[in-house]
Design a protein around this motif. Sequence first.
Motif, PDB file in Angstrom:
ATOM      1  N   TYR A  34      19.578  53.141  -7.327  1.00  0.00           N
ATOM      2  CA  TYR A  34      18.657  53.787  -6.399  1.00  0.00           C
ATOM      3  C   TYR A  34      17.257  53.156  -6.436  1.00  0.00           C
ATOM      4  CZ  TYR A  34      21.981  57.724  -6.239  1.00  0.00           C
ATOM      5  OH  TYR A  34      23.094  58.524  -6.086  1.00  0.00           O
ATOM      6  N   ALA A  51      20.988  64.645  -3.648  1.00  0.00           N
ATOM      7  CA  ALA A  51      21.890  64.225  -2.572  1.00  0.00           C
ATOM      8  C   ALA A  51      22.430  65.465  -1.886  1.00  0.00           C
ATOM      9  CB  ALA A  51      23.025  63.372  -3.124  1.00  0.00           C
ATOM     10  N   GLY A  77      20.966  53.553   2.628  1.00  0.00           N
ATOM     11  CA  GLY A  77      21.851  52.653   1.904  1.00  0.00           C
ATOM     12  C   GLY A  77      21.122  51.718   0.952  1.00  0.00           C
ATOM     13  N   SER A  97      18.595  61.233  -1.281  1.00  0.00           N
ATOM     14  CA  SER A  97      19.677  60.373  -0.817  1.00  0.00           C
ATOM     15  C   SER A  97      20.553  61.098   0.201  1.00  0.00           C
ATOM     16  CB  SER A  97      20.540  59.924  -1.997  1.00  0.00           C
ATOM     17  OG  SER A  97      21.683  59.244  -1.541  1.00  0.00           O
ATOM     18  N   GLU A  99      23.626  60.189   0.915  1.00  0.00           N
ATOM     19  CA  GLU A  99      24.972  59.666   0.675  1.00  0.00           C
ATOM     20  C   GLU A  99      26.087  60.678   0.877  1.00  0.00           C
ATOM     21  OE1 GLU A  99      25.559  59.470  -4.008  1.00  0.00           O
ATOM     22  OE2 GLU A  99      23.473  59.096  -3.442  1.00  0.00           O
ATOM     23  N   ARG A 100      25.788  61.973   0.791  1.00  0.00           N
ATOM     24  CA  ARG A 100      26.843  62.981   0.946  1.00  0.00           C
ATOM     25  C   ARG A 100      26.927  63.534   2.367  1.00  0.00           C
ATOM     26  NH1 ARG A 100      25.818  67.590  -2.618  1.00  0.00           N
ATOM     27  NH2 ARG A 100      28.015  68.144  -2.359  1.00  0.00           N
ATOM     28  N   THR A 102      27.930  62.490   5.493  1.00  0.00           N
ATOM     29  CA  THR A 102      28.639  61.402   6.180  1.00  0.00           C
ATOM     30  C   THR A 102      29.567  61.884   7.283  1.00  0.00           C
ATOM     31  OG1 THR A 102      30.425  61.470   4.542  1.00  0.00           O
ATOM     32  CG2 THR A 102      28.565  59.990   4.082  1.00  0.00           C
ATOM     33  N   GLY A 119      24.119  59.968   6.776  1.00  0.00           N
ATOM     34  CA  GLY A 119      24.649  59.172   5.679  1.00  0.00           C
ATOM     35  C   GLY A 119      25.846  58.321   6.038  1.00  0.00           C
ATOM     36  N   SER A 145      27.068  48.613   3.960  1.00  0.00           N
ATOM     37  CA  SER A 145      26.397  49.544   3.051  1.00  0.00           C
ATOM     38  C   SER A 145      25.231  50.281   3.697  1.00  0.00           C
ATOM     39  CB  SER A 145      25.900  48.807   1.798  1.00  0.00           C
ATOM     40  OG  SER A 145      25.127  47.671   2.151  1.00  0.00           O
ATOM     41  N   ARG A 147      23.261  52.778   5.990  1.00  0.00           N
ATOM     42  CA  ARG A 147      23.587  54.086   6.551  1.00  0.00           C
ATOM     43  C   ARG A 147      22.800  54.288   7.845  1.00  0.00           C
ATOM     44  NH1 ARG A 147      26.563  56.840   2.701  1.00  0.00           N
ATOM     45  NH2 ARG A 147      26.409  55.946   0.604  1.00  0.00           N
TER      46      ARG A 147
END
Length: 476
Positions: A34, A51, A77, A97, A99-100, A102, A119, A145, A147
């Motif tokens: 990160y 996240a 990303g 973040s 990332e979750r 999506t 994400g 990668s 986002r």
Amino acid sequence: MSDVMNLNAVTPAFVDTLRAVLPAATFRDANASYLEEPRGRWQGQAAVVLAPASVDEVSVILKAAHEARVPVVPYGGGTGLVGGQIKPDGVAPILLSMERMTAVRACYPEENVLVVEAGAILEDIHNIAADHDRLFPMSIAAKGSARIGGCLATNAGGVNVLRYGNTRDLVLGLEVVLPDGQIWNGLSRLRKDNTGYDLRNLLVGSEGTLGVITAAALKLAPIPAGQGTAVMVVPSPAAALELLSLARSHMGEGISAFELIHRQGMAFIAEHLPDLRLPFEDFPEWCVLIDVGLARGLDPADALEALFEAAAEQELVSDGVIAQSEQQRRDLWEMREQIPEGNRRVGSVSSHDISLPLSHIAEFIEAGWQALAKVSDVRVNCFGHLGDGNLHFNVFPAEGKDRAEYTHLRDAIKTCVHDLVASYGGSVSAEHGIGRLKVDDLEKYGDPVKLALMRQIKDSLDPHGIMNPGAVLRAG
């Protein structure tokens, strides 16, 4: 002015408050993945990495941060190249973040609309669109990668801007959490909505300084019936521009991409990515990669061959390769998309993401080489999206030298290039954004009235200055 000088540290008590209202899965270890940016220019920091899995959880986090006056850095990303996703100094922030988040919330193929959360990986969006016989045309080298939220926040460009526009042009609506935790439900699918200020275009390109994009309604396009790709050798950038004009007269809006490539990019690939297929054994000084998408009944290979023949008659091209299969198309594009990786492995002294009026590009390239030669012995890899005037004019150590030997010259090299860009009426940030890397450049080359208006907008939406402090606008 926003009260960024009085930002508070993230305390254990503040984290405990968040733990009481957020699921345990929201909390992540603040590991190196990160905190590193792709070019190794800075090392970031984070007091806590969160996240969230929903817009409501993002709202909870920002409301708490606003009330406690702690900084927040949104994170997609991690592929940004101007340091917008990291905070290397000052008060350690919440790293938020996406990332979750999506999920694909909805797809309307008949409307050419896809609604996704921030994400979602760009390449996954390409695949989802393809599953519905549609195209999401925005594409960059880091598509595997990157986002979509980060692409929106930076208004990323990429290779298809010539035909489809920047990321801003591919968005119909947004869902955004504002710095105080309010949720703007702007996920409109309307293509005409003339009801006041365009908040969508304000948030796209704001680099996480005005709020957090959590979802977007994206424009899709039909997949062209016939797609073709060619690489054509040109004697100079000026000839490449003439070829672009000729290609437009032959195929009109069928041209999706028109990429200028210098031999230095191929040389770096051959040295550091030897397994990659290149179209020429002897690298030409200049070539262009042309991608076309034509209507049903038109053969793209025939159209490209006709273009080559017409260009050869005008002495604009001397050699070329026209893809005869989908694999050959992928190989040609792989060469173009791996140029940044070749650059990374060599290690640049100074990289420049610039744009210029098309009529000045050839003159700028020649003047840029001459100006840099007076500063030091360097190599230049000039490549980019010629059709929309966006060049990557990247400077590397002379052969046999290391970039550490040029550290003392980095500022002089950047100033040399950017001053020249400004003299031609260009921009020192074409598609990567301002981030932290180019704050000084924005102040130096930007219009003072525009900067004052930007500051007023920032202070209005983010009065405590918690959102990505130090990015785009100087903190303080």
